[in-house]
Design an enzyme around this catalytic site. Sequence first.
Site, PDB file in Angstrom:
ATOM      1  N   SER A  38       0.810  -1.222   0.000  1.00 52.43           N
ATOM      2  CA  SER A  38       0.000   0.000   0.000  1.00 52.43           C
ATOM      3  C   SER A  38       0.841   1.269   0.000  1.00 52.43           C
ATOM      4  CB  SER A  38      -0.935   0.016   1.210  1.00 52.43           C
ATOM      5  OG  SER A  38      -1.579  -1.223   1.348  1.00 52.43           O
ATOM      6  N   ILE A  89       2.276   2.719   2.426  1.00 56.39           N
ATOM      7  CA  ILE A  89       1.928   3.586   3.556  1.00 56.39           C
ATOM      8  C   ILE A  89       3.040   3.612   4.598  1.00 56.39           C
ATOM      9  CG2 ILE A  89       0.324   3.924   5.482  1.00 56.39           C
ATOM     10  CD1 ILE A  89      -1.796   2.517   3.773  1.00 56.39           C
ATOM     11  N   HIS A 141       3.068   3.978   8.093  1.00 54.23           N
ATOM     12  CA  HIS A 141       2.038   3.928   9.135  1.00 54.23           C
ATOM     13  C   HIS A 141       2.406   4.781  10.349  1.00 54.23           C
ATOM     14  CE1 HIS A 141      -0.563   0.850   7.416  1.00 54.23           C
ATOM     15  NE2 HIS A 141       0.524   0.257   6.969  1.00 54.23           N
ATOM     16  N   LYS A 177      -5.084  -5.108   8.063  1.00 56.08           N
ATOM     17  CA  LYS A 177      -5.654  -3.812   8.406  1.00 56.08           C
ATOM     18  C   LYS A 177      -6.901  -3.551   7.578  1.00 56.08           C
ATOM     19  CE  LYS A 177      -1.321  -1.779   9.962  1.00 56.08           C
ATOM     20  NZ  LYS A 177      -0.327  -2.760   9.457  1.00 56.08           N
ATOM     21  N   ARG A 195       2.340 -10.843   1.586  1.00 57.97           N
ATOM     22  CA  ARG A 195       2.964 -10.434   2.846  1.00 57.97           C
ATOM     23  C   ARG A 195       3.638 -11.645   3.478  1.00 57.97           C
ATOM     24  NH1 ARG A 195      -2.547  -9.214   2.760  1.00 57.97           N
ATOM     25  NH2 ARG A 195      -3.227  -7.099   3.198  1.00 57.97           N
ATOM     26  N   CYS A 248       6.356   8.853 -22.923  1.00 60.99           N
ATOM     27  CA  CYS A 248       5.114   8.527 -22.218  1.00 60.99           C
ATOM     28  C   CYS A 248       4.365   9.828 -21.997  1.00 60.99           C
ATOM     29  CB  CYS A 248       5.441   7.871 -20.876  1.00 60.99           C
ATOM     30  SG  CYS A 248       4.079   7.872 -19.696  1.00 60.99           S
ATOM     31  N   CYS A 265       1.159  10.110 -20.720  1.00 61.03           N
ATOM     32  CA  CYS A 265       0.369  10.130 -19.476  1.00 61.03           C
ATOM     33  C   CYS A 265       1.199  10.728 -18.339  1.00 61.03           C
ATOM     34  CB  CYS A 265      -0.065   8.729 -19.071  1.00 61.03           C
ATOM     35  SG  CYS A 265      -1.166   7.891 -20.219  1.00 61.03           S
ATOM     36  N   CYS A 267       2.893   3.753 -25.171  1.00 60.09           N
ATOM     37  CA  CYS A 267       4.335   4.008 -25.219  1.00 60.09           C
ATOM     38  C   CYS A 267       5.211   2.769 -25.126  1.00 60.09           C
ATOM     39  CB  CYS A 267       4.729   4.978 -24.111  1.00 60.09           C
ATOM     40  SG  CYS A 267       4.367   4.352 -22.472  1.00 60.09           S
TER      41      CYS A 267
END
Lengths: 477, 404
Positions: free
Chosen positions: A46, A48, A50, A250, A312, A402, A404, A442
């Site tokens: 993710s 993150i 934390h 989580k 994980r 590219c 985008c 691309c």
Amino acid sequence: MTFLIAVIGAGVVGTLIARELIKYEKDVAIFDEKSGPGRMVSKANSGIIHGGYDDTPNTLRAKLSYKGNKMYDELSKDLSFDLKRCGSHVVAFEEEDLEYINSLVEKAIKNGVEEYQIIKGETLKKMEPKVNEDIIASFYCPIAGIVNPWMVAHQAARNVEMNGGKLYFNKKLIDVEMNDKRYLLKFEDDFEFEADIVINAAGLYADEIAKLFGDEVPKIYPVKGEYYLTKPEFKYVNSIIFPIPNKISKGCLVVPVIDGGFLIGPNAQEIRDKKDFSNTNEGLSEIREKGLKLVPEINYRQDSVKTFAGLRPETAEKDFYIGKGEGNVVHVSGIRSPGLTAAPAIAQYVVDEIIKKEMNTKFLKRQDFNPKVDSFRVFNEEDIDLWNERIENDPEAGELVCFCNKVSKKDIKAAIKKGAKTLEDIKFLTGASFGECQGSYCSSKIVKILAEELNKKPEDIVMNEKGTWIIDSEVRL
Amino acid sequence: MIYNTDVVVVGGGAAGLAAALGAADENAEVILVEREDDVGGVLNQCIHNGFGLQYLKEDLTGPEFKEIMQEKIFNPKIRILPKSYILGVNKDKSVFLVNKYGVHTINTKTMVIATGARERPFSSIGIAGKRPSGVFSAGLAQRYMNLMNLKPGNSALIVGSGDIGLIMARRLTLEGVDVKAVIEIMSYPGGLERNIQQCLKDFNIPLYLSRSVKEISGEERVEKILTTKVDERFNYVDGEDMIFEVDTLISSVGLIPNIKPFDFLNHDNGFITSNTNQTSADWIFAAGNCTVVFDLVDYVAAQGEKAGRFAAKKALKNYEDDKIIKLQKSKNIGIMYPTYINTDFKGELFLRVKKPFNKICIEIPEYGIKKVINEAIPSEMIKIQLRDIKNFNEIIEVKAYEIV
Ligand SMILES: Cc1cc2nc3c(=O)[nH]c(=O)nc-3n(C[C@H](O)[C@H](O)[C@H](O)COP(=O)(O)OP(=O)(O)OC[C@H]3O[C@@H](n4cnc5c(N)ncnc54)[C@H](O)[C@@H]3O)c2cc1C
């Protein structure tokens, strides 16, 4: 006395440990079976950083995640990767969820985390206008943040290399021999390396690598998490939105991605095969549903750009296992979530607590260690003067490949100079083909540039691993 | 560098080329900006025929169509900036772009956006399974084959029966790739009838309708594709699995108008325009597949030319844009273009029905139009001529009802 040190695994954990080590010793080598840093667990998560408030108090995890979180400011400056402390909300839908939120407060206090707040009603609505109206309160942690996880590993590896370390990719460790207190590391394809100290940071495989050293660490079983990635146009949330978690994860969350767009996921599914990164119909529909519960406006049909899965490395103890083996080997295993958050603290812990204290190794700080590495993507769209300057120095900086993500031919070539060999290398290093069109525009151009720069045929360019060919042959000879 | 002009055309595909020609023909100075090395857009890679029958009155291949347009574009009023990418628009009617000479500004009076469409990536549709190499969008495979002389695989399944998917089925077959089938999630084909015949039936390539990919497998490269039947709500039907052992998946799962970096203009999927191709900003016009995805290049070019003409008229102050009414589509219509009508001008209305109909009636009483169409399918656009009308201030509804 100087030491030859080998780190097995170039994930966020391995690369940051190597970087910590190179502050003392010049002869640090990182080995990975993949073609670049951060391509396994550290790739698909993710992203993150934390807050460190919810780890079970008194675990190694709790001890290292809050500390790791704090270390990220300096780390992101030194290693020039983007960090955004966007904050996180754990949201409550019902009265009984408030109990959980209160338990988070207790845990936060025990873990020494002071940065939190309980948010209710209108304030929450102002902060997050698009979350479900039924949400009554949240546990808000302003220090939670987001990064590109593989970029952390990549920049740490570059910093190691800059400071004299060596990076070895496509090197799979298969056997270990001990001679005269030294390790002889044997890799696939008959490659060998001698080391005085070895760090096993092999992620999902750390338990198996430990066995090669005759050590037993808690068995790792993989837990799969699937995701949707959406395009950046539509802004769903400003911060990380967590549901009340369950026992194994989580929960499915909605989180902004630092390059734009949002991730929805991950679910948690125990699986057997450490190589099973497949998406499942059940999994995808589970995360769709759970995402909608948090943010009802998510439009998967219109906004998603891809789905993927990460594994994980979980253990029965649900804690990190960091310890010395029989000889001078350190096993850094079971680095489950929040391993990304804890990684800088893990690195310090390995060096200070295990190598220096437990192994009683005399380490002296190098005077010539340079903690800084330049940004990989030099590009800043807003700064036209800078762009003009870049183009003046190299016209290819003005040739976009590219569209985008506005990646130029110069950026692609620079990535190849820095070691990129595959389409995925280019994608992770430059962002090219990471945008909404996912390379349908691309990637053909990137294949061509790769082939030209590497002096290969397009047939020899792969997506990532050996065997992931893209082009079969020429149409007509 | 700073350029000054009357009209900027963004994009040099069929719509953009025609727009530049239309604008020049109205005596405007034009700058055409194209991000690729050469103009032509998607025409360059479409080496099959079927282009130009209406607009150029000839059956041409894509590159031939482009060639003819390109010859005309050598015109002192038109300046082309290739390999240049528009980054943004300023409120003072200027655009800025980047190319290998730097970042530049063009001050203009009006603009025509003709940025075309891009392909929806297969990865976005949430399919289960592994992520091996060997999954290509049809346009990407076409580029590899036709522009780079590179063959993407040996055996293929084509997902989606849109025109590019069908054309690629034939193209791959002709170059020795074993195309096992085309599968389509809808209960009817997505492409033109003529392409079903010429690209599939003529080559004995089966087409399976109401069928979708359930799972992709393959450790490194695609090995197997598990497909299954779906019901009307696209739920998988049990017991109807079919496995295709191929190393390549070609997806043709839809085109999305390119609206960046102009997404500040009103858009639905593509830009919303009037019959004079005006967008929600009075100085900006749009045409071609960035407004709505058309079946034929002829329609695109005609719309482009019109957009160019009106942009030029507007720039040279020969155009009034105040008599605008809104067209409302009724529920059987999926896509309707345009959305607004400047009643001073004639126009064409393009419609796609939402689902197949045996017999459907399109009615616009204000225009005195009542048109019955047999066998209307979403993949084929219905084109209706609109004359100029006077004195309508209200919203006009375009009715479409089934006749049983
Ligand atoms: C779905 C999901 C969500 C997560 N979300 C978060 C989050 O938001 N925040 C957070 O803090 N943490 C999160 N985590 C956890 C975090 O991603 C991990 O803890 C962290 O990335 C682990 O890093 P690592 O270096 O230990 O493992 P890895 O990144 O897997 O690195 C190990 C490396 O070792 C190499 N290797 C293995 N065997 C050999 C061998 N024999 N020879 C040579 N090389 C070998 C591998 O190729 C790999 O590159 C999440 C994890 C998952 C899967």
